[in-house]
Design a protein around this motif. Structure first.
Motif, PDB file in Angstrom:
ATOM      1  N   LYS A 379       0.834  -1.209   0.000  1.00 27.22           N
ATOM      2  CA  LYS A 379       0.000   0.000   0.000  1.00 27.22           C
ATOM      3  C   LYS A 379       0.870   1.261   0.000  1.00 27.22           C
ATOM      4  CE  LYS A 379      -3.791   2.067   2.696  1.00 27.22           C
ATOM      5  NZ  LYS A 379      -3.145   3.289   3.176  1.00 27.22           N
ATOM      6  N   LYS A 380       1.935   1.257   0.787  1.00 27.59           N
ATOM      7  CA  LYS A 380       2.838   2.408   0.843  1.00 27.59           C
ATOM      8  C   LYS A 380       3.560   2.603  -0.482  1.00 27.59           C
ATOM      9  CE  LYS A 380       3.631   2.312   5.846  1.00 27.59           C
ATOM     10  NZ  LYS A 380       4.631   2.074   6.934  1.00 27.59           N
ATOM     11  N   GLU A 381       3.948   1.490  -1.118  1.00 30.44           N
ATOM     12  CA  GLU A 381       4.600   1.581  -2.437  1.00 30.44           C
ATOM     13  C   GLU A 381       3.662   2.229  -3.460  1.00 30.44           C
ATOM     14  OE1 GLU A 381       7.667   0.715  -3.205  1.00 30.44           O
ATOM     15  OE2 GLU A 381       8.343  -0.730  -1.700  1.00 30.44           O
ATOM     16  N   LEU A 382       2.395   1.818  -3.456  1.00 25.84           N
ATOM     17  CA  LEU A 382       1.416   2.367  -4.396  1.00 25.84           C
ATOM     18  C   LEU A 382       1.128   3.830  -4.099  1.00 25.84           C
ATOM     19  CD1 LEU A 382      -1.010  -0.692  -4.461  1.00 25.84           C
ATOM     20  CD2 LEU A 382       0.418   0.086  -6.351  1.00 25.84           C
ATOM     21  N   GLU A 383       1.062   4.190  -2.828  1.00 29.57           N
ATOM     22  CA  GLU A 383       0.837   5.587  -2.445  1.00 29.57           C
ATOM     23  C   GLU A 383       1.948   6.480  -2.984  1.00 29.57           C
ATOM     24  OE1 GLU A 383      -1.634   5.194   1.775  1.00 29.57           O
ATOM     25  OE2 GLU A 383       0.551   5.325   1.798  1.00 29.57           O
ATOM     26  N   ASN A 384       3.173   6.015  -2.869  1.00 31.32           N
ATOM     27  CA  ASN A 384       4.309   6.813  -3.336  1.00 31.32           C
ATOM     28  C   ASN A 384       4.327   6.910  -4.860  1.00 31.32           C
ATOM     29  OD1 ASN A 384       5.244   7.250  -0.717  1.00 31.32           O
ATOM     30  ND2 ASN A 384       6.521   5.413  -0.732  1.00 31.32           N
ATOM     31  N   PHE A 386       1.750   6.493  -7.134  1.00 32.84           N
ATOM     32  CA  PHE A 386       0.629   7.242  -7.704  1.00 32.84           C
ATOM     33  C   PHE A 386       0.409   8.595  -7.021  1.00 32.84           C
ATOM     34  CE2 PHE A 386      -0.572   2.888  -8.983  1.00 32.84           C
ATOM     35  CZ  PHE A 386      -0.803   3.111 -10.340  1.00 32.84           C
ATOM     36  N   ASN A 387       1.201   8.873  -5.987  1.00 32.39           N
ATOM     37  CA  ASN A 387       1.093  10.128  -5.243  1.00 32.39           C
ATOM     38  C   ASN A 387      -0.330  10.331  -4.714  1.00 32.39           C
ATOM     39  OD1 ASN A 387       2.007  12.532  -4.112  1.00 32.39           O
ATOM     40  ND2 ASN A 387       1.494  13.727  -5.930  1.00 32.39           N
ATOM     41  N   ILE A 388      -0.841   9.304  -4.019  1.00 31.53           N
ATOM     42  CA  ILE A 388      -2.186   9.365  -3.446  1.00 31.53           C
ATOM     43  C   ILE A 388      -2.131   8.928  -1.988  1.00 31.53           C
ATOM     44  CG2 ILE A 388      -3.409   8.943  -5.618  1.00 31.53           C
ATOM     45  CD1 ILE A 388      -3.662   6.022  -4.772  1.00 31.53           C
ATOM     46  N   LYS A 389      -3.197   9.221  -1.269  1.00 31.74           N
ATOM     47  CA  LYS A 389      -3.332   8.803   0.125  1.00 31.74           C
ATOM     48  C   LYS A 389      -4.738   8.245   0.327  1.00 31.74           C
ATOM     49  CE  LYS A 389       0.755  10.282   1.403  1.00 31.74           C
ATOM     50  NZ  LYS A 389       1.817   9.336   1.810  1.00 31.74           N
ATOM     51  N   ASN A 390      -4.900   7.572   1.464  1.00 32.19           N
ATOM     52  CA  ASN A 390      -6.220   7.136   1.913  1.00 32.19           C
ATOM     53  C   ASN A 390      -6.954   6.250   0.913  1.00 32.19           C
ATOM     54  OD1 ASN A 390      -5.820   8.661   4.249  1.00 32.19           O
ATOM     55  ND2 ASN A 390      -6.748  10.479   3.328  1.00 32.19           N
ATOM     56  N   PHE A 391      -6.332   5.161   0.523  1.00 33.70           N
ATOM     57  CA  PHE A 391      -7.080   4.144  -0.212  1.00 33.70           C
ATOM     58  C   PHE A 391      -6.948   2.832   0.552  1.00 33.70           C
ATOM     59  CE2 PHE A 391      -2.871   3.437  -1.827  1.00 33.70           C
ATOM     60  CZ  PHE A 391      -2.822   2.105  -2.188  1.00 33.70           C
ATOM     61  N   SER A 392      -7.745   1.853   0.204  1.00 31.95           N
ATOM     62  CA  SER A 392      -7.970   0.715   1.091  1.00 31.95           C
ATOM     63  C   SER A 392      -7.728  -0.620   0.403  1.00 31.95           C
ATOM     64  CB  SER A 392      -9.413   0.775   1.607  1.00 31.95           C
ATOM     65  OG  SER A 392      -9.707   2.064   2.102  1.00 31.95           O
ATOM     66  N   PHE A 393      -7.659  -1.684   1.213  1.00 34.41           N
ATOM     67  CA  PHE A 393      -7.519  -3.052   0.720  1.00 34.41           C
ATOM     68  C   PHE A 393      -8.491  -3.969   1.455  1.00 34.41           C
ATOM     69  CE2 PHE A 393      -3.418  -2.186  -1.316  1.00 34.41           C
ATOM     70  CZ  PHE A 393      -3.434  -3.096  -2.363  1.00 34.41           C
ATOM     71  N   GLY A 394      -9.119  -4.874   0.722  1.00 32.65           N
ATOM     72  CA  GLY A 394      -9.854  -5.985   1.301  1.00 32.65           C
ATOM     73  C   GLY A 394      -9.052  -7.259   1.075  1.00 32.65           C
ATOM     74  N   ILE A 395      -9.005  -8.124   2.074  1.00 38.21           N
ATOM     75  CA  ILE A 395      -8.191  -9.348   2.002  1.00 38.21           C
ATOM     76  C   ILE A 395      -9.093 -10.567   2.147  1.00 38.21           C
ATOM     77  CG2 ILE A 395      -6.252 -10.614   2.989  1.00 38.21           C
ATOM     78  CD1 ILE A 395      -5.226  -7.999   4.146  1.00 38.21           C
ATOM     79  N   TYR A 425     -12.345   6.642   5.708  1.00 38.63           N
ATOM     80  CA  TYR A 425     -10.886   6.663   5.742  1.00 38.63           C
ATOM     81  C   TYR A 425     -10.322   5.339   5.235  1.00 38.63           C
ATOM     82  CZ  TYR A 425     -12.198   4.549  10.219  1.00 38.63           C
ATOM     83  OH  TYR A 425     -12.772   3.778  11.188  1.00 38.63           O
ATOM     84  N   ASP A 426      -8.994   5.319   5.066  1.00 39.47           N
ATOM     85  CA  ASP A 426      -8.363   4.121   4.503  1.00 39.47           C
ATOM     86  C   ASP A 426      -8.324   2.991   5.524  1.00 39.47           C
ATOM     87  OD1 ASP A 426      -6.494   5.489   6.045  1.00 39.47           O
ATOM     88  OD2 ASP A 426      -4.812   4.628   4.973  1.00 39.47           O
ATOM     89  N   PHE A 427      -8.330   1.757   5.020  1.00 41.78           N
ATOM     90  CA  PHE A 427      -8.347   0.590   5.888  1.00 41.78           C
ATOM     91  C   PHE A 427      -7.734  -0.604   5.163  1.00 41.78           C
ATOM     92  CE2 PHE A 427     -12.434   0.685   3.642  1.00 41.78           C
ATOM     93  CZ  PHE A 427     -12.432  -0.554   3.026  1.00 41.78           C
ATOM     94  N   ILE A 428      -7.348  -1.593   5.932  1.00 41.38           N
ATOM     95  CA  ILE A 428      -6.956  -2.913   5.414  1.00 41.38           C
ATOM     96  C   ILE A 428      -7.756  -3.914   6.241  1.00 41.38           C
ATOM     97  CG2 ILE A 428      -5.091  -4.581   5.145  1.00 41.38           C
ATOM     98  CD1 ILE A 428      -3.172  -2.268   4.801  1.00 41.38           C
ATOM     99  N   ILE A 429      -8.743  -4.556   5.621  1.00 36.60           N
ATOM    100  CA  ILE A 429      -9.663  -5.414   6.364  1.00 36.60           C
ATOM    101  C   ILE A 429      -9.640  -6.827   5.800  1.00 36.60           C
ATOM    102  CG2 ILE A 429     -11.606  -4.669   4.924  1.00 36.60           C
ATOM    103  CD1 ILE A 429     -11.755  -5.698   8.652  1.00 36.60           C
ATOM    104  N   ASN A 430      -9.548  -7.783   6.688  1.00 33.50           N
ATOM    105  CA  ASN A 430      -9.604  -9.183   6.321  1.00 33.50           C
ATOM    106  C   ASN A 430     -11.050  -9.649   6.309  1.00 33.50           C
ATOM    107  OD1 ASN A 430      -8.324 -11.738   5.817  1.00 33.50           O
ATOM    108  ND2 ASN A 430      -6.650 -10.986   7.098  1.00 33.50           N
ATOM    109  N   PHE A 431     -11.400 -10.494   5.343  1.00 33.41           N
ATOM    110  CA  PHE A 431     -12.769 -10.996   5.260  1.00 33.41           C
ATOM    111  C   PHE A 431     -13.177 -11.695   6.553  1.00 33.41           C
ATOM    112  CE2 PHE A 431     -15.793 -14.386   4.195  1.00 33.41           C
ATOM    113  CZ  PHE A 431     -16.816 -13.639   3.623  1.00 33.41           C
ATOM    114  N   LYS A 432     -12.233 -12.419   7.156  1.00 34.28           N
ATOM    115  CA  LYS A 432     -12.557 -13.153   8.381  1.00 34.28           C
ATOM    116  C   LYS A 432     -12.842 -12.214   9.559  1.00 34.28           C
ATOM    117  CE  LYS A 432      -7.812 -13.738  10.090  1.00 34.28           C
ATOM    118  NZ  LYS A 432      -8.060 -13.056  11.354  1.00 34.28           N
TER     119      LYS A 432
END
Length: 538
Positions: A379-384, A386-395, A425-432
């Motif tokens: 996520k940090k690599e992608l932020e740097n 694309f020069n963006i902040k506050n995006f999220s991931f579902g796992i 806001y941004d988050f990283i959430i696991n399905f479980k």
């Protein structure tokens, strides 16, 4: 020098064009060339002019397409080339029929080239080399064929040496590839030339080439690039004899050909390319897959489907706005896939998918922990980048086999969509870990959730606003303190009777009795739904 259209289309990169209509008009002559981008530009075109366009001015208007093409034909234009898939994916049948009936050629030209690169071969033949004849055109056609059909860069540098009889050197950043002819000719440090090339005091002698003074001799130096992304460098060592202007222009055409070859070469050697990306997207989205064929294709692409993967998904990355796709592929391969030992895929809707292979030596708890830590870094690599902040991931979760990959992908999508519905806001959430949010995401109960949350939370918020109190903060602390009055009081640095008083006030506002477990449960659930309430603007 006048040049016939079908002869011009033998030159790179125009030889990558596709004829759409007007095949009988390929014998039309080209006297000049230009770009057509405004709807009224046809008023200024010239007889026998070869025009190129992105088609932006008529992308969704078939009638305007027809009107413009008809006007161009009436004004004696030689042909029209359209950059394919930029704004126009197909022409209307009416336009194609008109062009076929009137022998007016329409072509799709490759969109990855700039206008200068597309026109340069014609510029060289018609203006830089005005006394030229068909022999020169044949020489240029042979030159591009030799370069584009070479097996490696060693063949290319030897061929260039035979043309100019001076040493040639090519360096490719990817895998640090170098080729030189004669073989004894090597450069001490390519960075010296890059530094001189980037010096603003050094002027271009053509659009791509600079002449750099080096140890009392001179070097012709050019970037090898695709769009704005630099793949490497090419240089000719002039020694004491400087090339004539016509030879420099020919070298410029060689650079254009090598840029295409290097891009083709890089796509075939890199571990992540459009072919890999397309395969991974098909794996996730095609309903029925032939597993035997799937394994065969995965082996060809060196993608290991015998492993088990946990899938993670992010949405709304600005991929469609980022035109330099080669740079994206290179970044993903080097900064994500290789660095974190994962697979990746993306589409132009902004969806980004990570395939994280399972370490079978770890427990399930360790697997999920390691996956989340890896996604945080990605996520940090992608932020740097694309020069963006506050995006999220579902796992997703762990499932065996190829079918398990699709199941994990669906879970990752659900995790993302469910949690995104409740949080801005941004988050990283696991399905479980979705818990109650998985149920609450059902659209059919959206109104009920709104009413339920309103019933308990809105009176508390209104009271806090009116009385400048902290009832909502106290309620949250109470539940975070395992429903302990004393622990809550200690956390808020208050007397426990103050906490009891505030909770009594909440009882009155919400018409509940917190000594009843059901009332207390509903109150805690409503508190957890505050992000949903905020999204409704309440």
């Amino acid at each position: 020098m006048r040049i016939i259209l079908d002869k011009a289309l033998k030159l790179h990169p125009l030889n990558k064009s596709k004829l759409i209509a007007g095949a009988n008009g390929l014998t039309r002559p080209i006297d000049q060339f230009g770009v057509l981008e405004a709807p009224d530009s046809f008023k200024f075109v010239k007889n026998n002019e070869f025009l190129l366009t992105t088609g932006f001015m008529c992308k969704n208007n078939h009638e305007l397409q027809y009107k413009i093409v008809k006007q161009l034909f009436n004004r004696g234009v030689c042909a029209l080339g359209i950059k394919v898939n930029r704004y126009i994916t197909e022409l209307s049948p009416k336009v194609i029929d008109f062009c076929n009936r009137n022998d007016f050629p329409i072509l799709y030209v490759p969109s990855e080239y700039g206008w200068y690169e597309l026109f340069y071969p014609l510029l060289y033949l018609m203006y830089i080399h005005p006394g030229s004849n068909e022999d020169l055109l044949n020489k240029m056609t042979e030159l591009s064929d030799r370069i584009l059909n070479s097996n490696n860069f060693d063949e290319i540098v030897k061929y260039i040496y035979n043309i100019f009889n001076i040493p040639c050197y090519i360096h490719i950043n990817y895998n640090n590839i170098s080729a030189a002819y004669p073989v004894s000719f090597q450069t001490s440090d390519i960075s010296e030339f890059v530094e001189h090339f980037n010096d603003t005091q050094t002027s271009f002698i053509t659009n791509n080439i600079k002449r750099i003074d080096f140890k009392k001799d001179s070097i012709l130096f050019s970037y090898i690039k695709h769009k704005m992304n630099c793949h490497g460098y090419i240089l000719l060592y002039e020694k004491n004899t400087k090339l004539k202007p016509n030879d420099i222009s020919l070298f410029n055409y060689i650079v254009v050909c090598i840029q295409f070859y290097s891009n083709k070469f890089l796509n075939s050697t890199r571990k992540f390319s459009p072919i890999h990306n397309k395969f991974l997207l098909e794996l996730l989205n095609v309903k029925e897959l032939d597993k035997k064929q799937l394994m065969y294709r995965s082996n060809e692409l060196n993608i290991d489907l015998y492993k088990n993967y946990i899938i993670s998904v992010s949405k709304n990355l600005p991929i469609s706005e980022y035109e330099d796709l080669d740079k994206i592929y290179t970044f993903i391969e080097n900064n994500i896939n290789i660095k974190y030992k994962v697979l990746s895929a993306f589409d132009f809707n902004g969806n980004y998918i990570v395939f994280n292979p399972i370490d079978k030596n770890l427990s399930l708890e360790q697997i999920f922990k390691c996956t989340k830590l890896k996604i945080i870094k990605i996520k940090k690599e992608l932020e740097n980048f694309f020069n963006i902040k506050n995006f999220s991931f579902g796992i997703g979760t762990y499932h065996k086999s190829i079918d398990g990959i699709k199941t994990s992908y669906c879970e990752a999508l659900r995790a993302f969509d469910c949690y995104k519905k409740f949080f801005n806001y941004d988050f990283i959430i696991n399905f479980k870990d979705l818990g109650i949010y998985s149920i609450l995401n059902n659209p059919s109960i959206s109104d009920d959730i709104q009413k339920f949350t309103n019933k308990y939370i809105k009176p508390i918020i209104d009271s806090d606003i009116e009385n400048n109190s902290e009832l909502l903060k106290t309620l949250k602390c109470f539940f975070d303190s395992n429903r302990s009055f004393r622990n809550c009081a200690k956390e808020m640095n208050l007397h426990h009777n103050t906490i009891r008083y505030r909770l009594k006030k909440i009882e009155e506002l919400c018409h509940i009795d917190i000594t009843f477990e059901n009332d207390l449960l509903e109150l805690e659930l409503a508190l957890k739904l505050i992000p949903f309430l905020n999204k409704l603007g309440l």
